[in-house]
Design a protein around this motif. Structure first.
Motif, PDB file in Angstrom:
ATOM      1  N   GLU A   1     -97.031  -0.239 -12.118  1.00 27.18           N
ATOM      2  CA  GLU A   1     -96.512  -0.869 -10.901  1.00 27.18           C
ATOM      3  C   GLU A   1     -95.168  -1.541 -11.134  1.00 27.18           C
ATOM      4  N   ARG A   2     -94.888  -1.875 -12.404  1.00 33.05           N
ATOM      5  CA  ARG A   2     -93.600  -2.478 -12.757  1.00 33.05           C
ATOM      6  C   ARG A   2     -93.101  -1.836 -14.044  1.00 33.05           C
ATOM      7  N   LEU A   3     -91.841  -1.454 -14.057  1.00 25.46           N
ATOM      8  CA  LEU A   3     -91.246  -0.844 -15.240  1.00 25.46           C
ATOM      9  C   LEU A   3     -90.248  -1.831 -15.827  1.00 25.46           C
TER      10      LEU A   3
ATOM     11  N   LEU B   1     -89.059   0.432  -9.424  1.00 18.41           N
ATOM     12  CA  LEU B   1     -90.144  -0.207 -10.178  1.00 18.41           C
ATOM     13  C   LEU B   1     -89.663  -1.385 -11.017  1.00 18.41           C
ATOM     14  N   PHE B   2     -88.361  -1.621 -11.062  1.00 19.86           N
ATOM     15  CA  PHE B   2     -87.855  -2.748 -11.843  1.00 19.86           C
ATOM     16  C   PHE B   2     -88.263  -4.070 -11.208  1.00 19.86           C
TER      17      PHE B   2
ATOM     18  N   LEU C   1     -95.091   7.504 -11.694  1.00 15.82           N
ATOM     19  CA  LEU C   1     -95.451   6.400 -12.593  1.00 15.82           C
ATOM     20  C   LEU C   1     -96.507   5.500 -11.955  1.00 15.82           C
ATOM     21  N   ARG C   2     -96.391   5.285 -10.648  1.00 16.94           N
ATOM     22  CA  ARG C   2     -97.404   4.464  -9.968  1.00 16.94           C
ATOM     23  C   ARG C   2     -98.785   5.103 -10.082  1.00 16.94           C
ATOM     24  N   GLU C   3     -98.838   6.432 -10.017  1.00 17.12           N
ATOM     25  CA  GLU C   3    -100.116   7.131 -10.134  1.00 17.12           C
ATOM     26  C   GLU C   3    -100.754   6.906 -11.499  1.00 17.12           C
TER      27      GLU C   3
ATOM     28  N   ALA D   1     -99.338   8.452 -21.945  1.00 14.48           N
ATOM     29  CA  ALA D   1     -99.274   9.458 -20.882  1.00 14.48           C
ATOM     30  C   ALA D   1     -97.963  10.225 -20.998  1.00 14.48           C
ATOM     31  N   VAL D   2     -98.013  11.504 -20.679  1.00  9.79           N
ATOM     32  CA  VAL D   2     -96.835  12.375 -20.736  1.00  9.79           C
ATOM     33  C   VAL D   2     -96.555  12.900 -19.332  1.00  9.79           C
ATOM     34  N   ILE D   3     -95.321  12.731 -18.870  1.00  2.45           N
ATOM     35  CA  ILE D   3     -94.942  13.261 -17.567  1.00  2.45           C
ATOM     36  C   ILE D   3     -93.796  14.257 -17.731  1.00  2.45           C
TER      37      ILE D   3
END
Length: 257
Positions: A84-86, A135-136, A78-80, A59-61
């Motif tokens: 859920e966790r980075l 998200l960490f 990122l959640r979208e 995915a590209v943001i």
């Protein structure tokens, strides 16, 4: 099983298949990571085109690290995407005006251009990390890229100053976020024939220097050794390493005259 199996990694600054960031994204995927890449503005078209060669295409943001609104919305963005966790962030972002801040005009560069170089190339490590921090999990790894700024280099000028700030910023991130399980390190690469390097006037002289002085040899067209170091630092194989600068330069940093 790869060393990044089950991890989610954000890789910024992917523009071309010659870039370190591209190779990081590629190897991270090969090592089991779910990868999201970012860029912004006109560079987005380059990024969308180059990631098609990755399998799967990540995915590209869009993310401009000087845009407070985009930073504030990064975690939700990122959640979208189902993140859920980075687990890791790769900071591959740098800019200095080639007409004023690079190429030998160090003493006459206006503050506005110096400020831009420092904000985009160094302060953005903090702003990006803090935008990702929600998200960490219990542990996370932040890895930046530098061109060893402990010494001055011909033509590198204010980018050298900005990279010195980046290296110092990494150490302070390590200090302040270490108690929360966040590791922060930087990889110092030798010269690579990337788009960013080509924008530096006279940067070809670095190739000659490395050809003469690298005891392990150095291929300016091969970003894989540098990318492998980044991926290793993103993994669990360096659980107690933080605030460190890892050299991937064929050994030039350790050689005298």
């Amino acid at each position: 099983m790869g060393i990044l199996e089950g991890k989610s990694i954000l890789v910024t600054g992917v523009t071309h298949n010659t870039s370190i960031a591209y190779q990081v994204a590629k190897i991270a995927q090969e090592q089991g990571a779910t990868v999201v890449v970012s860029n912004f503005g006109r560079a987005m078209s380059l990024t969308n085109r180059v990631v098609r060669s990755l399998d799967p295409a990540p995915a590209v943001i869009e993310l401009n690290v000087t845009d407070e609104q985009q930073l504030a919305g990064l975690a939700d963005q990122l959640r979208e995407l189902g993140i859920e966790r980075l687990d890791g962030v790769v900071h591959s972002i740098a800019y200095a005006n080639p007409e004023t801040a690079l190429g030998g005009g160090f003493l006459t560069t206006p503050w506005s251009d110096v400020g831009d170089a420092v904000q985009i190339s160094a302060y953005s490590l903090v702003s990006l990390t803090m935008a990702c921090k929600p998200l960490f999990g219990d542990e996370a790894s932040v890895v930046g890229l530098t061109f060893d700024a402990r010494v001055s280099w011909p033509t590198y000028d204010w980018m050298g100053v900005a990279k010195a700030a980046l290296e110092s910023t990494t150490r302070y991130l390590a200090r302040f976020l270490g108690p929360e399980g966040v590791r922060a390190n930087v990889v110092a690469a030798g010269p690579l024939d990337t788009i960013a390097k080509k924008a530096i006037p006279g940067s070809g002289t670095f190739n000659d220097l490395w050809e003469q002085r690298a005891p392990l040899g150095w291929d300016t067209t091969d970003a894989v050794p540098t990318a492998k170091a980044v991926v290793a630092l993103l993994s669990d194989w360096f659980p107690k390493t933080t605030g460190e600068m890892v050299h991937v330069d064929g050994g030039v940093h350790s050689m005298g005259g």
